[in-house]
Design an enzyme around this catalytic site. Structure first.
Site, PDB file in Angstrom:
ATOM      1  N   ARG A 177      49.423  14.083   9.838  1.00  0.00           N
ATOM      2  CA  ARG A 177      50.587  13.882  10.740  1.00  0.00           C
ATOM      3  C   ARG A 177      50.875  12.401  10.990  1.00  0.00           C
ATOM      4  O   ARG A 177      51.250  12.001  12.096  1.00  0.00           O
ATOM      5  CB  ARG A 177      50.403  14.602  12.082  1.00  0.00           C
ATOM      6  CG  ARG A 177      50.125  16.069  11.988  1.00  0.00           C
ATOM      7  CD  ARG A 177      51.272  16.851  11.334  1.00  0.00           C
ATOM      8  NE  ARG A 177      50.837  18.216  11.087  1.00  0.00           N
ATOM      9  CZ  ARG A 177      50.307  18.624   9.909  1.00  0.00           C
ATOM     10  NH1 ARG A 177      50.204  17.815   8.879  1.00  0.00           N
ATOM     11  NH2 ARG A 177      49.921  19.864   9.753  1.00  0.00           N
ATOM     12  N   SER A 228      52.996  23.640  16.432  1.00  0.00           N
ATOM     13  CA  SER A 228      51.681  23.341  17.019  1.00  0.00           C
ATOM     14  C   SER A 228      51.841  22.236  18.054  1.00  0.00           C
ATOM     15  O   SER A 228      52.374  21.172  17.744  1.00  0.00           O
ATOM     16  CB  SER A 228      50.710  22.865  15.943  1.00  0.00           C
ATOM     17  OG  SER A 228      50.525  23.892  15.011  1.00  0.00           O
ATOM     18  N   GLU A 298      51.029  16.778  19.457  1.00  0.00           N
ATOM     19  CA  GLU A 298      51.631  16.529  18.143  1.00  0.00           C
ATOM     20  C   GLU A 298      53.123  16.174  18.234  1.00  0.00           C
ATOM     21  O   GLU A 298      53.581  15.252  17.552  1.00  0.00           O
ATOM     22  CB  GLU A 298      51.432  17.741  17.210  1.00  0.00           C
ATOM     23  CG  GLU A 298      52.115  17.506  15.879  1.00  0.00           C
ATOM     24  CD  GLU A 298      51.937  18.599  14.850  1.00  0.00           C
ATOM     25  OE1 GLU A 298      50.821  19.114  14.709  1.00  0.00           O
ATOM     26  OE2 GLU A 298      52.926  18.915  14.175  1.00  0.00           O
TER      27      GLU A 298
HETATM   28  C1  LIG Z   1      57.990  27.287  14.584  1.00  0.00           C
HETATM   29  C2  LIG Z   1      57.522  25.956  14.055  1.00  0.00           C
HETATM   30  C3  LIG Z   1      56.557  25.916  13.070  1.00  0.00           C
HETATM   31  C4  LIG Z   1      56.112  24.678  12.577  1.00  0.00           C
HETATM   32  N1  LIG Z   1      55.154  24.667  11.599  1.00  0.00           N
HETATM   33  C5  LIG Z   1      54.720  23.480  11.123  1.00  0.00           C
HETATM   34  C6  LIG Z   1      53.714  23.436  10.104  1.00  0.00           C
HETATM   35  O1  LIG Z   1      53.238  24.447   9.618  1.00  0.00           O
HETATM   36  N2  LIG Z   1      53.304  22.213   9.668  1.00  0.00           N
HETATM   37  C7  LIG Z   1      53.816  21.046  10.172  1.00  0.00           C
HETATM   38  O2  LIG Z   1      53.397  19.970   9.726  1.00  0.00           O
HETATM   39  N3  LIG Z   1      54.773  21.067  11.124  1.00  0.00           N
HETATM   40  C8  LIG Z   1      55.235  22.227  11.611  1.00  0.00           C
HETATM   41  N4  LIG Z   1      56.194  22.255  12.587  1.00  0.00           N
HETATM   42  C9  LIG Z   1      56.708  20.978  13.125  1.00  0.00           C
HETATM   43  C10 LIG Z   1      57.988  20.458  12.422  1.00  0.00           C
HETATM   44  O3  LIG Z   1      58.706  21.527  11.864  1.00  0.00           O
HETATM   45  C11 LIG Z   1      57.700  19.419  11.349  1.00  0.00           C
HETATM   46  O4  LIG Z   1      57.010  18.297  11.882  1.00  0.00           O
HETATM   47  C12 LIG Z   1      58.966  18.937  10.637  1.00  0.00           C
HETATM   48  O5  LIG Z   1      58.586  18.281   9.466  1.00  0.00           O
HETATM   49  C13 LIG Z   1      59.856  18.021  11.487  1.00  0.00           C
HETATM   50  O6  LIG Z   1      61.104  17.841  10.814  1.00  0.00           O
HETATM   51  P1  LIG Z   1      62.453  17.556  11.630  1.00  0.00           P
HETATM   52  O7  LIG Z   1      63.529  17.268  10.659  1.00  0.00           O
HETATM   53  O8  LIG Z   1      62.721  18.656  12.579  1.00  0.00           O
HETATM   54  O9  LIG Z   1      62.073  16.228  12.399  1.00  0.00           O
HETATM   55  P2  LIG Z   1      62.273  15.911  13.943  1.00  0.00           P
HETATM   56  O10 LIG Z   1      61.445  16.847  14.762  1.00  0.00           O
HETATM   57  O11 LIG Z   1      63.718  15.837  14.252  1.00  0.00           O
HETATM   58  O12 LIG Z   1      61.642  14.448  14.034  1.00  0.00           O
HETATM   59  C14 LIG Z   1      60.245  14.260  13.923  1.00  0.00           C
HETATM   60  C15 LIG Z   1      60.000  12.749  13.803  1.00  0.00           C
HETATM   61  O13 LIG Z   1      60.516  12.303  12.558  1.00  0.00           O
HETATM   62  C16 LIG Z   1      61.424  11.214  12.740  1.00  0.00           C
HETATM   63  N5  LIG Z   1      62.445  11.364  11.697  1.00  0.00           N
HETATM   64  C17 LIG Z   1      63.169  12.470  11.395  1.00  0.00           C
HETATM   65  N6  LIG Z   1      63.971  12.229  10.340  1.00  0.00           N
HETATM   66  C18 LIG Z   1      63.763  10.923   9.980  1.00  0.00           C
HETATM   67  C19 LIG Z   1      64.306  10.064   8.965  1.00  0.00           C
HETATM   68  N7  LIG Z   1      65.206  10.497   8.080  1.00  0.00           N
HETATM   69  N8  LIG Z   1      63.838   8.789   8.901  1.00  0.00           N
HETATM   70  C20 LIG Z   1      62.895   8.331   9.782  1.00  0.00           C
HETATM   71  N9  LIG Z   1      62.368   9.097  10.757  1.00  0.00           N
HETATM   72  C21 LIG Z   1      62.787  10.375  10.852  1.00  0.00           C
HETATM   73  C22 LIG Z   1      61.957  11.377  14.160  1.00  0.00           C
HETATM   74  O14 LIG Z   1      62.353  10.118  14.709  1.00  0.00           O
HETATM   75  C23 LIG Z   1      60.746  11.934  14.886  1.00  0.00           C
HETATM   76  O15 LIG Z   1      59.919  10.874  15.316  1.00  0.00           O
HETATM   77  C24 LIG Z   1      56.660  23.480  13.087  1.00  0.00           C
HETATM   78  C25 LIG Z   1      57.653  23.530  14.077  1.00  0.00           C
HETATM   79  C26 LIG Z   1      58.090  24.763  14.560  1.00  0.00           C
HETATM   80  C27 LIG Z   1      59.170  24.789  15.607  1.00  0.00           C
END
Ligand SMILES: Cc1cc2nc3c(=O)[nH]c(=O)nc-3n(C[C@H](O)[C@H](O)[C@H](O)COP(=O)(O)OP(=O)(O)OC[C@H]3O[C@@H](n4cnc5c(N)ncnc54)[C@H](O)[C@@H]3O)c2cc1C
Length: 303
Positions: A177, A228, A298
């Site tokens: 992470r 998580s 996280e």
């Molecule tokens: C039901 C559920 C299940 C999940 N399961 C998992 C799992 O199995 N494994 C796991 O690792 N995670 C999991 N997650 C967490 C999440 O889905 C991941 O971390 C995902 O990769 C985040 O992507 P996002 O586009 O939503 O980023 P966001 O949540 O919008 O942003 C996360 C971070 O990334 C930064 N960011 C986003 N896009 C960019 C960009 N283009 N450039 C620079 N920075 C950026 C943001 O500033 C922020 O700090 C889960 C979440 C949910 C709700």
């Protein structure tokens, strides 16, 4: 003219959607958070560069989000501009026998399907992780023994001063992470190249479906959450420790430690940022006292 109106004009010029005083509840899977002064949906690298130039020269605070699936936003909102890397900034292309390039707003699960359709294996683990590929690289998202680190080759990113650069996997400091992007939030990812291995579409598809079913069986997907809530501590699992401490189902207001999966704090209805923080603080305190483990949050705090 106030800066917000000037920014709206700029968004109009670039065909980029925006909303003033927009609730972050609408842009986070936790459905928590107050209003942002402005939320602009970034649809291309050019739009991003133009908005960044304006924000930087006017010294305006900004925060980048993808689909908000790993974000816990403050009830007081964000006194600045949210740059949402939108689904309109999405494209995928097979560029060699093994490589796919895609833009940052592409959905991670859509990329998994695209890889499968092109007989490329390696991304099966990621099917069902919500969010964009940009967010996944920032977080080095992972599941079921795989992580983005295993499949990323390089990424293109921009700085607020307009510089556009490429970073190779070896320089990305990818670990659990964590990435170079999480160390430096000014690096905004716009494009990525994933390097995969040839595979059979039916085998890839069946692995993807098997892992998706595991998620559905184990995770409380019927409630809003950010996945998580705690990072995996060295040598154990947060959900296991929390369950052993008898904290399953514990709640503060609308925030609850899920009864289905104790690693998830869910929004059972109307939960606030304050309630989630109070609940997670209590969980951490009890876990520390009973087991000695220090649990770390996280989700990224947006305030
Ligand atoms: C039901 C559920 C299940 C999940 N399961 C998992 C799992 O199995 N494994 C796991 O690792 N995670 C999991 N997650 C967490 C999440 O889905 C991941 O971390 C995902 O990769 C985040 O992507 P996002 O586009 O939503 O980023 P966001 O949540 O919008 O942003 C996360 C971070 O990334 C930064 N960011 C986003 N896009 C960019 C960009 N283009 N450039 C620079 N920075 C950026 C943001 O500033 C922020 O700090 C889960 C979440 C949910 C709700």
């Amino acid at each position: 003219m106030p800066y917000i109106d000037k920014l709206c004009r700029l968004c109009d010029q670039f065909g980029c959607e925006y909303r003033k005083n927009e609730s972050l509840k609408n842009h986070t899977t936790f459905k928590i958070g107050g209003n942002a002064r402005l939320l602009a949906e970034i649809n291309s690298e050019n739009t991003l560069l133009a908005l960044l130039e304006f924000l930087k020269s006017n010294n305006i605070k900004f925060f980048v989000i993808g689909r908000g699936s790993n974000i816990l936003a403050d009830d007081n909102g964000f006194d600045g501009v949210i740059l949402k890397i939108a689904s309109s900034f999405s494209s995928m292309k097979k560029i060699s026998d093994t490589d796919i390039s895609c833009t940052a707003g592409t959905s991670l699960s859509e990329l998994c399907i695209f890889a499968m359709e092109n007989s490329l294996s390696g991304l099966e683990f990621a099917y069902g992780i919500p969010g964009t590929v940009g967010g996944a690289l920032y977080m080095n998202a992972g599941a079921y023994g795989g992580e983005i680190k295993d499949v990323i080759a390089s990424a293109r990113y921009v700085y607020p001063d307009g510089k556009i650069l490429i970073v190779e996997k070896e320089q990305m400091k990818l670990s659990y992470r964590h990435s170079i992007f999480s160390e430096n939030r000014d690096m905004i990812i716009t494009d990525m190249i994933f390097s995969l291995k040839p595979g059979k579409p039916d085998e890839i598809k069946s692995k993807m479906n098997e892992l998706l079913q595991k998620r559905r069986d184990k995770q409380p997907l019927e409630y809003p959450s950010a996945g998580s809530t705690f990072k995996r501590p060295e040598g154990s699992y947060a959900s296991l420790i929390i369950e052993e401490c008898g904290l399953k189902g514990m709640s503060v207001g609308g925030a609850q430690v899920s009864e289905k999966h104790s690693g998830f704090v869910i929004n059972k209805g109307g939960a606030s940022f304050k309630e989630v923080i109070e609940l997670t603080d209590r969980v951490r305190e009890i876990v520390k006292e009973k087991t000695g483990y220090s649990l770390e949050l996280e989700p990224i705090i947006l305030k």
